[in-house]
Scaffold this active site. Sequence first.
Site, PDB file in Angstrom:
ATOM      1  N   SER A 136       0.838  -1.193   0.000  1.00 35.97           N
ATOM      2  CA  SER A 136       0.000   0.000   0.000  1.00 35.97           C
ATOM      3  C   SER A 136       0.878   1.251   0.000  1.00 35.97           C
ATOM      4  O   SER A 136       1.680   1.435  -0.919  1.00 35.97           O
ATOM      5  CB  SER A 136      -0.957  -0.050   1.196  1.00 35.97           C
ATOM      6  OG  SER A 136      -2.013   0.855   1.039  1.00 35.97           O
ATOM      7  N   HIS A 180      -7.473  -5.960   0.671  1.00 34.00           N
ATOM      8  CA  HIS A 180      -6.269  -5.124   0.587  1.00 34.00           C
ATOM      9  C   HIS A 180      -5.147  -5.623   1.504  1.00 34.00           C
ATOM     10  O   HIS A 180      -3.984  -5.495   1.182  1.00 34.00           O
ATOM     11  CB  HIS A 180      -6.648  -3.688   0.943  1.00 34.00           C
ATOM     12  CG  HIS A 180      -5.545  -2.694   0.756  1.00 34.00           C
ATOM     13  ND1 HIS A 180      -4.848  -2.566  -0.427  1.00 34.00           N
ATOM     14  CD2 HIS A 180      -5.029  -1.772   1.609  1.00 34.00           C
ATOM     15  CE1 HIS A 180      -3.950  -1.593  -0.302  1.00 34.00           C
ATOM     16  NE2 HIS A 180      -4.031  -1.112   0.921  1.00 34.00           N
TER      17      HIS A 180
END
Length: 253
Positions: free
Chosen positions: A84, A234
């Site tokens: 990320s 995620h």
Amino acid sequence: MLYSKIEGEGKPLIILHGFLGMLDNWKSIGSKYVENGFQVHLLDMRNHGRSFHSEEFNYRVMANDIFEYCQNHNLVKIDLIGHSMGGKIAMLFASTYPKLIDKLIIADIGPKYYKPHHQDILAGLNAVDFSTKPDRSEVEEVLAHYIPDFGTRQFLMKSLFWREQGQLAFRFNLEVFNDKIEEVGKELPIEKHFENPTLFIRGGNSRYILDSDLPDIKRQFPNFELKTIPNVGHWLHAENPELFLKITLDFLV
């Protein structure tokens, strides 16, 4: 200097956490890389974990933090994993200092611009009034009004610590994040390229890397491959650490 934990002997492998995270998020999987012959460097990025707080918060200065860390630890030809926000840092670092990188792994993020999408999380964090000296359960109760997902709350709660007896606080620099949240979504400059082997890994249930993003990824990372971990979002490395480890080791070793 960034705070880090270093374990193992062998080829250096640096791991960069995501926004609002800390190196502790990677301790379990980091130990698996150690078992496979790597010297693992888990880092807390600036304004996160036990690293220093700073008004400067953007990808350029964070990529430079990694460069200074490598210089101070005499690290060359490293492998690098970033998730990320950490993936954005890793992309910029690799494309700025390509001679320092052997292989690059980017977890569930692309080089494109992302609109701010942490508003509910920031609202919950800002709603915690530490002046009332809440305990951990009271902090979580406040967060639950804004963040219904239990896993996300637990992720954020890992950054709680006792600043002094009876006084909790967050380790990350919430004030700077409030002011500079736009920086987290900034795109990798279009002129930046990295030619060495690069692995992008996405979660099958995540929308961070779309099929339509692949041509742009290839322009900046021409020697890339893409793997998808099914049935995860995620936080793919936390949701299916076994498959994440297998995919990354197949690429690195």
